[in-house]
Write a protein that holds these residues in place. Sequence first.
Motif, PDB file in Angstrom:
ATOM      1  N   GLY A 162       6.627 -31.447   4.416  1.00 46.91           N
ATOM      2  CA  GLY A 162       8.044 -31.651   4.145  1.00 46.91           C
ATOM      3  C   GLY A 162       8.451 -31.314   2.722  1.00 46.91           C
ATOM      4  N   HIS A 163       7.468 -31.218   1.824  1.00 46.55           N
ATOM      5  CA  HIS A 163       7.742 -30.861   0.435  1.00 46.55           C
ATOM      6  C   HIS A 163       6.565 -30.053  -0.090  1.00 46.55           C
ATOM      7  CE1 HIS A 163      11.071 -33.800   0.188  1.00 46.55           C
ATOM      8  NE2 HIS A 163      10.291 -34.537   0.970  1.00 46.55           N
ATOM      9  N   GLY A 164       6.845 -29.056  -0.911  1.00 48.13           N
ATOM     10  CA  GLY A 164       5.788 -28.288  -1.533  1.00 48.13           C
ATOM     11  C   GLY A 164       5.239 -27.180  -0.653  1.00 48.13           C
ATOM     12  N   PRO A 165       4.164 -26.527  -1.139  1.00 48.24           N
ATOM     13  CA  PRO A 165       3.620 -25.353  -0.448  1.00 48.24           C
ATOM     14  C   PRO A 165       2.797 -25.704   0.783  1.00 48.24           C
ATOM     15  CG  PRO A 165       2.296 -25.860  -2.374  1.00 48.24           C
ATOM     16  CD  PRO A 165       3.475 -26.802  -2.409  1.00 48.24           C
ATOM     17  N   THR A 166       2.551 -24.702   1.598  1.00 49.28           N
ATOM     18  CA  THR A 166       1.690 -24.876   2.768  1.00 49.28           C
ATOM     19  C   THR A 166       0.248 -25.090   2.326  1.00 49.28           C
ATOM     20  OG1 THR A 166       1.344 -22.496   2.955  1.00 49.28           O
ATOM     21  CG2 THR A 166       3.155 -23.451   4.233  1.00 49.28           C
ATOM     22  N   THR A 167      -0.537 -25.619   3.250  1.00 48.51           N
ATOM     23  CA  THR A 167      -1.949 -25.849   2.980  1.00 48.51           C
ATOM     24  C   THR A 167      -2.694 -25.747   4.298  1.00 48.51           C
ATOM     25  OG1 THR A 167      -3.548 -27.358   1.933  1.00 48.51           O
ATOM     26  CG2 THR A 167      -1.747 -28.370   3.191  1.00 48.51           C
ATOM     27  N   THR A 168      -3.971 -26.096   4.302  1.00 46.86           N
ATOM     28  CA  THR A 168      -4.744 -26.134   5.544  1.00 46.86           C
ATOM     29  C   THR A 168      -5.447 -27.484   5.651  1.00 46.86           C
ATOM     30  OG1 THR A 168      -6.781 -25.247   4.585  1.00 46.86           O
ATOM     31  CG2 THR A 168      -5.178 -23.645   5.446  1.00 46.86           C
ATOM     32  N   ILE A 169      -5.795 -27.843   6.857  1.00 50.53           N
ATOM     33  CA  ILE A 169      -6.520 -29.090   7.080  1.00 50.53           C
ATOM     34  C   ILE A 169      -7.846 -29.068   6.317  1.00 50.53           C
ATOM     35  CG2 ILE A 169      -7.710 -30.499   8.803  1.00 50.53           C
ATOM     36  CD1 ILE A 169      -4.676 -30.769   8.911  1.00 50.53           C
ATOM     37  N   GLY A 170      -8.556 -27.960   6.379  1.00 50.61           N
ATOM     38  CA  GLY A 170      -9.843 -27.869   5.709  1.00 50.61           C
ATOM     39  C   GLY A 170      -9.747 -28.078   4.217  1.00 50.61           C
ATOM     40  N   GLU A 171      -8.747 -27.459   3.594  1.00 49.61           N
ATOM     41  CA  GLU A 171      -8.575 -27.613   2.151  1.00 49.61           C
ATOM     42  C   GLU A 171      -8.319 -29.067   1.783  1.00 49.61           C
ATOM     43  OE1 GLU A 171      -5.699 -26.073  -1.508  1.00 49.61           O
ATOM     44  OE2 GLU A 171      -5.544 -25.141   0.468  1.00 49.61           O
ATOM     45  N   LEU A 183      -7.785 -32.313  13.351  1.00 46.70           N
ATOM     46  CA  LEU A 183      -7.358 -30.987  13.791  1.00 46.70           C
ATOM     47  C   LEU A 183      -8.298 -29.936  13.204  1.00 46.70           C
ATOM     48  CD1 LEU A 183      -3.500 -31.384  13.285  1.00 46.70           C
ATOM     49  CD2 LEU A 183      -4.755 -31.499  15.451  1.00 46.70           C
ATOM     50  N   PRO A 184      -8.337 -28.730  13.777  1.00 44.48           N
ATOM     51  CA  PRO A 184      -9.226 -27.677  13.244  1.00 44.48           C
ATOM     52  C   PRO A 184      -8.985 -27.407  11.765  1.00 44.48           C
ATOM     53  CG  PRO A 184      -8.352 -27.035  15.386  1.00 44.48           C
ATOM     54  CD  PRO A 184      -7.622 -28.282  14.998  1.00 44.48           C
ATOM     55  N   ASP A 185     -10.057 -27.125  11.031  1.00 46.74           N
ATOM     56  CA  ASP A 185      -9.954 -26.914   9.589  1.00 46.74           C
ATOM     57  C   ASP A 185      -9.012 -25.774   9.216  1.00 46.74           C
ATOM     58  OD1 ASP A 185     -11.661 -28.997   9.134  1.00 46.74           O
ATOM     59  OD2 ASP A 185     -13.302 -27.789   8.302  1.00 46.74           O
ATOM     60  N   ASP A 186      -8.898 -24.773  10.087  1.00 47.55           N
ATOM     61  CA  ASP A 186      -8.041 -23.639   9.755  1.00 47.55           C
ATOM     62  C   ASP A 186      -6.597 -23.824  10.215  1.00 47.55           C
ATOM     63  OD1 ASP A 186      -8.879 -23.473  12.400  1.00 47.55           O
ATOM     64  OD2 ASP A 186      -9.106 -21.290  12.402  1.00 47.55           O
ATOM     65  N   THR A 187      -6.251 -25.042  10.615  1.00 43.68           N
ATOM     66  CA  THR A 187      -4.856 -25.338  10.946  1.00 43.68           C
ATOM     67  C   THR A 187      -4.002 -25.221   9.686  1.00 43.68           C
ATOM     68  OG1 THR A 187      -5.466 -26.845  12.740  1.00 43.68           O
ATOM     69  CG2 THR A 187      -3.271 -27.101  11.809  1.00 43.68           C
ATOM     70  N   VAL A 188      -2.907 -24.480   9.776  1.00 45.86           N
ATOM     71  CA  VAL A 188      -1.968 -24.342   8.660  1.00 45.86           C
ATOM     72  C   VAL A 188      -0.963 -25.483   8.727  1.00 45.86           C
ATOM     73  CG1 VAL A 188      -0.213 -22.893   7.581  1.00 45.86           C
ATOM     74  CG2 VAL A 188      -2.249 -21.843   8.602  1.00 45.86           C
ATOM     75  N   VAL A 189      -0.796 -26.175   7.616  1.00 48.72           N
ATOM     76  CA  VAL A 189       0.101 -27.323   7.542  1.00 48.72           C
ATOM     77  C   VAL A 189       1.359 -26.948   6.771  1.00 48.72           C
ATOM     78  CG1 VAL A 189       0.375 -29.724   6.800  1.00 48.72           C
ATOM     79  CG2 VAL A 189      -1.873 -28.890   7.574  1.00 48.72           C
ATOM     80  N   ALA A 243      -2.046 -23.113  19.965  1.00 49.60           N
ATOM     81  CA  ALA A 243      -2.435 -21.709  20.080  1.00 49.60           C
ATOM     82  C   ALA A 243      -2.476 -21.012  18.728  1.00 49.60           C
ATOM     83  CB  ALA A 243      -1.489 -20.976  21.027  1.00 49.60           C
ATOM     84  N   SER A 244      -1.555 -21.349  17.844  1.00 44.36           N
ATOM     85  CA  SER A 244      -1.512 -20.725  16.521  1.00 44.36           C
ATOM     86  C   SER A 244      -2.099 -21.618  15.433  1.00 44.36           C
ATOM     87  CB  SER A 244      -0.064 -20.366  16.147  1.00 44.36           C
ATOM     88  OG  SER A 244       0.729 -21.538  16.016  1.00 44.36           O
ATOM     89  N   LYS A 245      -2.566 -22.803  15.826  1.00 43.02           N
ATOM     90  CA  LYS A 245      -3.114 -23.776  14.868  1.00 43.02           C
ATOM     91  C   LYS A 245      -2.131 -23.997  13.721  1.00 43.02           C
ATOM     92  CE  LYS A 245      -7.934 -22.671  15.951  1.00 43.02           C
ATOM     93  NZ  LYS A 245      -9.234 -22.189  15.409  1.00 43.02           N
ATOM     94  N   THR A 246      -0.951 -24.464  14.098  1.00 41.07           N
ATOM     95  CA  THR A 246       0.125 -24.701  13.141  1.00 41.07           C
ATOM     96  C   THR A 246       0.626 -26.129  13.281  1.00 41.07           C
ATOM     97  OG1 THR A 246       0.823 -22.375  13.296  1.00 41.07           O
ATOM     98  CG2 THR A 246       2.412 -23.943  12.386  1.00 41.07           C
ATOM     99  N   LEU A 247       0.780 -26.812  12.156  1.00 38.75           N
ATOM    100  CA  LEU A 247       1.270 -28.185  12.157  1.00 38.75           C
ATOM    101  C   LEU A 247       2.501 -28.291  11.270  1.00 38.75           C
ATOM    102  CD1 LEU A 247       0.540 -31.197  13.033  1.00 38.75           C
ATOM    103  CD2 LEU A 247      -0.363 -31.419  10.704  1.00 38.75           C
TER     104      LEU A 247
END
Length: 213
Positions: free
Chosen positions: A194-203, A185-191, A146-150
């Motif tokens: 376990g280490h470092g900053p967040t990113t997105t699938i699309g990036e 997963l959808p490109d706008d999913t926020v990842v 629902a929130s596209k969060t991984l």
Amino acid sequence: MKVQVFTGNPIQQNGSVVYNDQGDAVIIDPSCYERFEQQEWVDFIAENQLKVHAVLNTHCHIDHVTGNAFCVNTFDVPLMAHKEELFTLSFAERSAQMYGLVAYVPSPEPTVFIEDKQVLRFGDLELEVIFGPGHAVGHVAFYHAASKTLIGGDILFKGSFGRVDLPGGSMDVLKKTIHERIFTLPDDTVVYPGHGPTTTIGEEKRTNYILQF
């Protein structure tokens, strides 16, 4: 769904509290090792009046289990992981000695085993299990559609990916996981890695050097 990240222990691992507006919460890969780190987790959960339902491990390398015993005992909840991670967990105490983690309290073994595509329900909070080996034999990620969060553990990082030179690691298996299970997963999913900053699938689909292999 909301994610509060706590970067802790000497290996600087991103543990997280995942929760919703109803106060349902789970702890994923608790990184709390030092006493002040443990207190930060307890204070956050108390201040937000959260009900912790379980501790989940994406995998059981030492940096991801330093807070397992503390959180399981403090909140009186089960530890959940993939059954294959019993293999990885068997190396934890040896790894703690190698990294000088003299205050490490051995993690209990999981009391609940989780499987690929299983939907975990904690009150009104739901997470889907994605089996993703390669970095570890029983590695999983947790996806909130629902929130596209991984919550991805050490499968995929911003601009990088999990190491494969530890017992149970495999570059071929990790590439398969990333391309077939994560990049679908959808490109706008926020990842949340376990280490470092967040990113997105699309990036990562555009820029990650896993694409060069």
